[in-house]
Design an enzyme around this catalytic site. Structure first.
Site, PDB file in Angstrom:
ATOM      1  N   ASN A  84     -21.599  33.335 100.240  1.00  0.00           N
ATOM      2  CA  ASN A  84     -20.674  33.786 101.258  1.00  0.00           C
ATOM      3  C   ASN A  84     -20.696  35.318 101.318  1.00  0.00           C
ATOM      4  O   ASN A  84     -21.435  35.967 100.587  1.00  0.00           O
ATOM      5  CB  ASN A  84     -19.265  33.247 100.966  1.00  0.00           C
ATOM      6  CG  ASN A  84     -18.460  33.024 102.221  1.00  0.00           C
ATOM      7  OD1 ASN A  84     -18.549  33.800 103.173  1.00  0.00           O
ATOM      8  ND2 ASN A  84     -17.670  31.963 102.238  1.00  0.00           N
ATOM      9  N   HIS A 114     -25.282  47.696  79.513  1.00  0.00           N
ATOM     10  CA  HIS A 114     -25.549  49.024  78.947  1.00  0.00           C
ATOM     11  C   HIS A 114     -25.244  48.995  77.454  1.00  0.00           C
ATOM     12  O   HIS A 114     -24.395  48.213  77.002  1.00  0.00           O
ATOM     13  CB  HIS A 114     -24.698  50.087  79.641  1.00  0.00           C
ATOM     14  CG  HIS A 114     -25.003  50.197  81.102  1.00  0.00           C
ATOM     15  ND1 HIS A 114     -26.035  50.954  81.583  1.00  0.00           N
ATOM     16  CD2 HIS A 114     -24.441  49.610  82.186  1.00  0.00           C
ATOM     17  CE1 HIS A 114     -26.087  50.846  82.898  1.00  0.00           C
ATOM     18  NE2 HIS A 114     -25.129  50.027  83.286  1.00  0.00           N
ATOM     19  N   GLY A 141     -14.435  32.458  94.960  1.00  0.00           N
ATOM     20  CA  GLY A 141     -14.441  33.836  95.427  1.00  0.00           C
ATOM     21  C   GLY A 141     -13.988  34.839  94.382  1.00  0.00           C
ATOM     22  O   GLY A 141     -13.095  34.573  93.589  1.00  0.00           O
ATOM     23  N   THR A 164     -17.446  35.236  80.707  1.00  0.00           N
ATOM     24  CA  THR A 164     -18.041  36.044  79.634  1.00  0.00           C
ATOM     25  C   THR A 164     -18.822  35.201  78.630  1.00  0.00           C
ATOM     26  O   THR A 164     -19.553  35.749  77.820  1.00  0.00           O
ATOM     27  CB  THR A 164     -16.943  36.808  78.869  1.00  0.00           C
ATOM     28  OG1 THR A 164     -16.033  35.863  78.302  1.00  0.00           O
ATOM     29  CG2 THR A 164     -16.199  37.768  79.790  1.00  0.00           C
ATOM     30  N   LYS A 165     -18.649  33.872  78.679  1.00  0.00           N
ATOM     31  CA  LYS A 165     -19.319  32.959  77.742  1.00  0.00           C
ATOM     32  C   LYS A 165     -19.841  31.757  78.512  1.00  0.00           C
ATOM     33  O   LYS A 165     -19.378  31.457  79.609  1.00  0.00           O
ATOM     34  CB  LYS A 165     -18.346  32.491  76.666  1.00  0.00           C
ATOM     35  CG  LYS A 165     -17.816  33.615  75.793  1.00  0.00           C
ATOM     36  CD  LYS A 165     -17.121  33.063  74.563  1.00  0.00           C
ATOM     37  CE  LYS A 165     -16.518  34.111  73.671  1.00  0.00           C
ATOM     38  NZ  LYS A 165     -17.170  35.332  73.475  1.00  0.00           N
ATOM     39  N   ARG A 179     -12.274  30.119  80.847  1.00  0.00           N
ATOM     40  CA  ARG A 179     -12.310  29.085  79.814  1.00  0.00           C
ATOM     41  C   ARG A 179     -12.218  27.727  80.496  1.00  0.00           C
ATOM     42  O   ARG A 179     -11.735  27.617  81.630  1.00  0.00           O
ATOM     43  CB  ARG A 179     -11.175  29.262  78.813  1.00  0.00           C
ATOM     44  CG  ARG A 179      -9.808  29.033  79.398  1.00  0.00           C
ATOM     45  CD  ARG A 179      -8.673  29.408  78.451  1.00  0.00           C
ATOM     46  NE  ARG A 179      -7.389  28.959  78.905  1.00  0.00           N
ATOM     47  CZ  ARG A 179      -6.761  29.352  79.995  1.00  0.00           C
ATOM     48  NH1 ARG A 179      -7.314  30.234  80.794  1.00  0.00           N
ATOM     49  NH2 ARG A 179      -5.583  28.876  80.322  1.00  0.00           N
TER      50      ARG A 179
END
Length: 191
Positions: A84, A114, A141, A164-165, A179
């Protein structure tokens, strides 16, 4: 000795200002400008631009401009993938997306990262970690997919989540950090 591009694709520290990488990003930016400026009434023009920008995309790719990426060539997609408005893919490492996967507006996919060490970071070196998103996934979204993450087939990521996991297949996951909220049942699947 490895080129900077080989280092980048291998997930090693690399110099993003390398002339080859800079030229490849420039070419991608020019294609993105043409795509993002193209009208809804020019589907064949968009298809030609997308074929050049994203040579590893399956059939029936649908991207609603504006769309942004670093290289395009490091994104591999199955069939019938939909992005989208206003999605970003920082593809300094391979980004693999399965068939029939849907991305809501403003989804950000960050394979780029980084160094945590300030001295190394100040040297200008950066790195990337591959991202894999399975078949039949729906990313809500404004979700952010962080470097090195995998999302399993048929999972749904809630809007605004920061992934993040790794997320397993067949689950609804949401939040910051994202989660698993619950498994998806057969009743959650369309007939």
């Amino acid at each position: 000795m490895k080129s900077e591009k080989e280092k980048m694709l291998a997930g090693e520290l690399y110099n993003a200002l390398d002339p080859q990488l800079s030229e490849e990003r420039l070419q991608a930016r020019l294609l993105l400008k043409a795509l993002n400026d193209s009208g809804e009434d020019l589907p064949q023009k968009r298809a030609r631009i997308l074929a050049e920008l994203l040579p590893n995309a399956g059939a029936e790719l649908w991207i609603q401009p504006p769309f942004y990426c670093d290289y395009g060539s490091n994104i591999r997609m199955g069939e019938r993938v939909f992005f989208n408005f206003n999605c970003v893919v920082l593809d300094v490492a391979p980004v693999t997306i399965g068939s029939r996967t849907l991305f809501g507006p403003n989804v950000q996919i960050y394979a780029a990262t980084h160094p945590m060490d300030a001295a190394t970071r100040a040297s200008g070196l950066e790195a990337g970690k591959p991202i894999t998103i399975g078949d039949d996934v729906w990313i809500g979204g404004s979700a952010i997919i962080c470097p090195g993450v995998s999302i399993g087939d048929r999972s749904v990521i809630g809007a605004g989540s920061v992934v993040t996991k790794d997320i397993p297949p067949d689950v609804f996951a949401a939040g910051n950090p994202c989660r698993v909220i619950r498994p998806l049942s057969p009743a959650d699947r369309p007939e």
